[in-house]
Design a protein around this motif. Structure first.
Motif, PDB file in Angstrom:
ATOM      1  N   UNK A 198       0.839  -1.195   0.000  1.00 46.47           N
ATOM      2  CA  UNK A 198       0.000   0.000   0.000  1.00 46.47           C
ATOM      3  C   UNK A 198       0.875   1.246   0.000  1.00 46.47           C
ATOM      4  N   UNK A 199       0.288   2.338  -0.456  1.00 50.11           N
ATOM      5  CA  UNK A 199       1.033   3.600  -0.524  1.00 50.11           C
ATOM      6  C   UNK A 199       1.098   4.307   0.827  1.00 50.11           C
ATOM      7  N   UNK A 200       0.060   4.124   1.639  1.00 50.63           N
ATOM      8  CA  UNK A 200       0.014   4.774   2.954  1.00 50.63           C
ATOM      9  C   UNK A 200      -0.982   4.029   3.828  1.00 50.63           C
ATOM     10  N   UNK A 201      -1.227   4.532   5.040  1.00 49.71           N
ATOM     11  CA  UNK A 201      -2.103   3.841   5.977  1.00 49.71           C
ATOM     12  C   UNK A 201      -3.534   3.762   5.458  1.00 49.71           C
ATOM     13  N   UNK A 202      -4.042   4.835   4.879  1.00 51.68           N
ATOM     14  CA  UNK A 202      -5.415   4.819   4.367  1.00 51.68           C
ATOM     15  C   UNK A 202      -5.567   3.775   3.266  1.00 51.68           C
ATOM     16  N   UNK A 203      -4.583   3.699   2.386  1.00 49.85           N
ATOM     17  CA  UNK A 203      -4.615   2.694   1.323  1.00 49.85           C
ATOM     18  C   UNK A 203      -4.536   1.283   1.910  1.00 49.85           C
ATOM     19  N   UNK A 204      -3.688   1.118   2.931  1.00 50.83           N
ATOM     20  CA  UNK A 204      -3.549  -0.190   3.569  1.00 50.83           C
ATOM     21  C   UNK A 204      -4.858  -0.629   4.212  1.00 50.83           C
ATOM     22  N   UNK A 205      -5.531   0.295   4.901  1.00 52.11           N
ATOM     23  CA  UNK A 205      -6.812  -0.027   5.511  1.00 52.11           C
ATOM     24  C   UNK A 205      -7.829  -0.441   4.457  1.00 52.11           C
TER      25      UNK A 205
ATOM     26  N   UNK B 184      -4.168   7.454  16.152  1.00 45.30           N
ATOM     27  CA  UNK B 184      -5.371   8.279  16.028  1.00 45.30           C
ATOM     28  C   UNK B 184      -5.892   8.280  14.599  1.00 45.30           C
ATOM     29  N   UNK B 185      -4.971   8.335  13.638  1.00 48.55           N
ATOM     30  CA  UNK B 185      -5.406   8.304  12.238  1.00 48.55           C
ATOM     31  C   UNK B 185      -6.072   6.969  11.924  1.00 48.55           C
ATOM     32  N   UNK B 186      -5.513   5.893  12.432  1.00 49.30           N
ATOM     33  CA  UNK B 186      -6.109   4.567  12.240  1.00 49.30           C
ATOM     34  C   UNK B 186      -7.523   4.533  12.825  1.00 49.30           C
ATOM     35  N   UNK B 187      -7.696   5.075  14.022  1.00 52.35           N
ATOM     36  CA  UNK B 187      -9.022   5.110  14.652  1.00 52.35           C
ATOM     37  C   UNK B 187      -9.998   5.923  13.806  1.00 52.35           C
ATOM     38  N   UNK B 188      -9.527   7.033  13.281  1.00 48.48           N
ATOM     39  CA  UNK B 188     -10.373   7.883  12.447  1.00 48.48           C
ATOM     40  C   UNK B 188     -10.801   7.147  11.178  1.00 48.48           C
ATOM     41  N   UNK B 189      -9.874   6.416  10.567  1.00 48.04           N
ATOM     42  CA  UNK B 189     -10.195   5.642   9.371  1.00 48.04           C
ATOM     43  C   UNK B 189     -11.226   4.560   9.666  1.00 48.04           C
ATOM     44  N   UNK B 190     -11.212   4.068  10.918  1.00 47.31           N
ATOM     45  CA  UNK B 190     -12.155   3.034  11.317  1.00 47.31           C
ATOM     46  C   UNK B 190     -13.513   3.604  11.717  1.00 47.31           C
ATOM     47  N   UNK B 191     -13.583   4.926  11.912  1.00 46.09           N
ATOM     48  CA  UNK B 191     -14.829   5.559  12.299  1.00 46.09           C
ATOM     49  C   UNK B 191     -14.976   5.788  13.785  1.00 46.09           C
ATOM     50  N   UNK B 192     -13.854   5.750  14.533  1.00 49.78           N
ATOM     51  CA  UNK B 192     -13.873   6.003  15.969  1.00 49.78           C
ATOM     52  C   UNK B 192     -13.317   7.401  16.253  1.00 49.78           C
ATOM     53  N   UNK B 193     -13.636   7.931  17.421  1.00 44.85           N
ATOM     54  CA  UNK B 193     -13.158   9.245  17.830  1.00 44.85           C
ATOM     55  C   UNK B 193     -11.655   9.150  18.125  1.00 44.85           C
TER      56      UNK B 193
END
Length: 488
Positions: free
Chosen positions: A426-433, A466-475
């Motif tokens: 993946x290119x970054x965390x968002x892409x990996x998720x 925190x970015x991972x949590x945000x990508x998952x839809x958590x605060x």
């Protein structure tokens, strides 16, 4: 070195993170002491320096130069401190102009400019050394280790407080020691990184107890080599000479140590605190079932053995305090189960910065469908052992990312074909998720356990989590608080 001993010396701060700010505030808090500041011709202080800063009582303010990043300079200047000069380039020549440089932990003393300045007589110390020198009578329990040190320190403070002892929880865990320089605590539970362990020895003050959970390679970019990392980490034992050393009997590097100046207490041995499956024992005596302890993974629950051995080293009853582990609140970003979204359990292990940590995380979820997100800043760690382990116990999918993602992927590619797990880059965390979500198809565990630092896209592992949590839809803010910091 005491803060008062800085009077009359040329002093600089290097770094303006939380540790740097804490050092600045600690120095300024001591400026009500009589000062012996004198002007030094040719030193290069700007016209707003503190050589003239004296009040009507004849007291003065220590002149300071701060080396910080360019984007921080405006923020620092806004403090309006006439005794503070700000520079953005910490060259060897500029560092060598000072008698003492108080360095933030993240700045390696092995950088060429630091080495050159040290050879010319500059002394480099950290905030940890200053605190220990200022508080020589404090009862300290210093905890370090490549893995598990934060949970161990927090659990130690939790149990000591449950026993009625006013205890400070501080250090590398998120609250610099210098922020509590005048704190009133009976006991100090202090987490130390490998960046800080030599600082304790430099202070000349022996810790009451030192706990080491384990030692394996990490932070090689800061230390420069695996052996130097080990030497720096173990300086808490070999140079600081704690009165009691609490060590993991299962770690071969610790088992090989000779510590003639310390009383060594082992955990993980049949004659002391150890685990038998999920059962905690003290020698032959069963104490409790650790499945009720709210920390994920048997390896984390095993750190309870280290905590109880340290409590006994302090002279308290470990068996009596052990049941209070059931009320411990787990720390964020450490195998933190965020919750379930669309059938997927999201697990934030952003603090994982070694392949060993990623393996331990996978072991926790070995009976589940798991997509592992791995990779980040490349500091040269060897992933061969991780790759070998994937031959027998691979997750359903591994998605690589970050600077070392391609290197990890290349190593895993031939194993993925034979072991039958999905491997994607993946290119970054968002892409990996996004890729991992597609593979899981609404069932399983999305595990962020990158085995690498976050530097580059993120300031630290907390921001990445925190970015991972945000990508998952958590605060992202609600999941990050560290319970129990400070004195209680």
């Amino acid at each position: 070195m005491r803060i008062s001993q800085l009077e009359g010396q040329r002093v600089a701060l290097w770094g303006w993170g939380r540790e740097g700010r804490a050092a600045y505030r600690a120095l300024r808090a001591r400026d009500d002491q009589p000062s012996a500041v004198v002007e030094r011709p040719g030193f290069g202080m700007t016209s707003h320096s503190a050589v003239e800063s004296r009040d009507s009582e004849g007291q003065g303010t220590l002149p300071l130069t701060l080396f910080c990043a360019g984007h921080e300079a405006e923020q620092v200047l806004a403090l309006g401190d006439p005794a503070l000069q700000v520079e953005t380039e910490a060259s060897a020549e500029r560092l060598a102009a000072f008698d003492v440089v108080i360095k933030s932990p993240g700045i390696s003393p092995y950088r060429p400019e630091a080495v050159a300045a040290r050879e010319r007589g500059t002394r480099f110390i950290g905030g940890t050394a200053l605190w220990f020198a200022e508080r020589p009578d404090a009862r300290t329990i210093c905890v370090t280790g490549t893995k598990g040190k934060s949970t161990t320190t927090a659990l130690l403070a939790h149990l000591l407080r449950a026993g009625g002892h006013r205890t400070a929880l501080c250090g590398n865990i998120g609250l610099p020691l210098l922020e509590l320089i005048d704190g009133d605590a009976e006991l100090w539970a202090i987490e130390l990184s490998s960046y800080q362990t030599r600082d304790v020895a430099a202070s000349g003050v022996r810790p009451d107890v030192a706990v080491v959970t384990n030692v394996f390679p990490e932070h090689l970019d800061w230390h420069g080599s695996e052996q130097r990392y080990i030497d720096d980490k173990l300086a808490l034992l070999t140079q600081a000479r704690p009165r009691v050393a609490v060590l993991n009997a299962d770690d071969p590097r610790l088992a090989a140590l000779s510590l003639p100046d310390s009383d060594v207490r082992w955990f993980g041995r049949a004659d002391g605190w150890h685990m038998r499956g999920d059962a905690l024992h003290r020698g032959d005596a069963f104490v409790l079932d650790t499945r009720d302890v709210p920390v994920p993974g048997r390896h984390n629950r095993g750190n309870l053995c280290a905590v109880l051995a340290a409590i006994e080293a302090l002279g308290f009853d470990g068996a009596a305090l052990a049941p209070h582990a059931a009320s411990f609140r787990p720390l964020p970003h450490r195998l933190q189960v965020l919750g379930v979204r669309d059938g997927i359990t999201w697990v934030n292990d952003s603090i994982s910065t070694t392949p060993h940590a990623s393996l331990a995380a996978l072991d926790v979820f070995r009976d589940r469908r798991v997509a592992l997100l791995a990779g980040g800043h490349d500091r040269g760690l060897d992933w061969a052992g991780f790759a070998e382990a994937m031959k027998a116990r691979a997750p359903m999918a591994i998605v690589t990312m970050g600077q070392n993602g391609p290197r990890i992927g290349e190593l895993l590619a031939p194993i993925a074909r034979s072991a039958g797990f999905t491997l994607q880059g993946a290119t970054d965390l968002a892409d990996a998720v996004g890729r991992a979500r597609a593979v899981l198809a609404g069932e399983g565990v999305m595990l962020l356990s990158p085995g690498a630092p976050s530097f580059g896209p993120y300031r630290d592992y907390t921001e990445r989590g925190r970015h991972f949590a945000e990508l998952a839809g958590f605060d992202p803010q609600a999941i990050s608080g560290i319970p129990g910091l400070g004195i209680a």
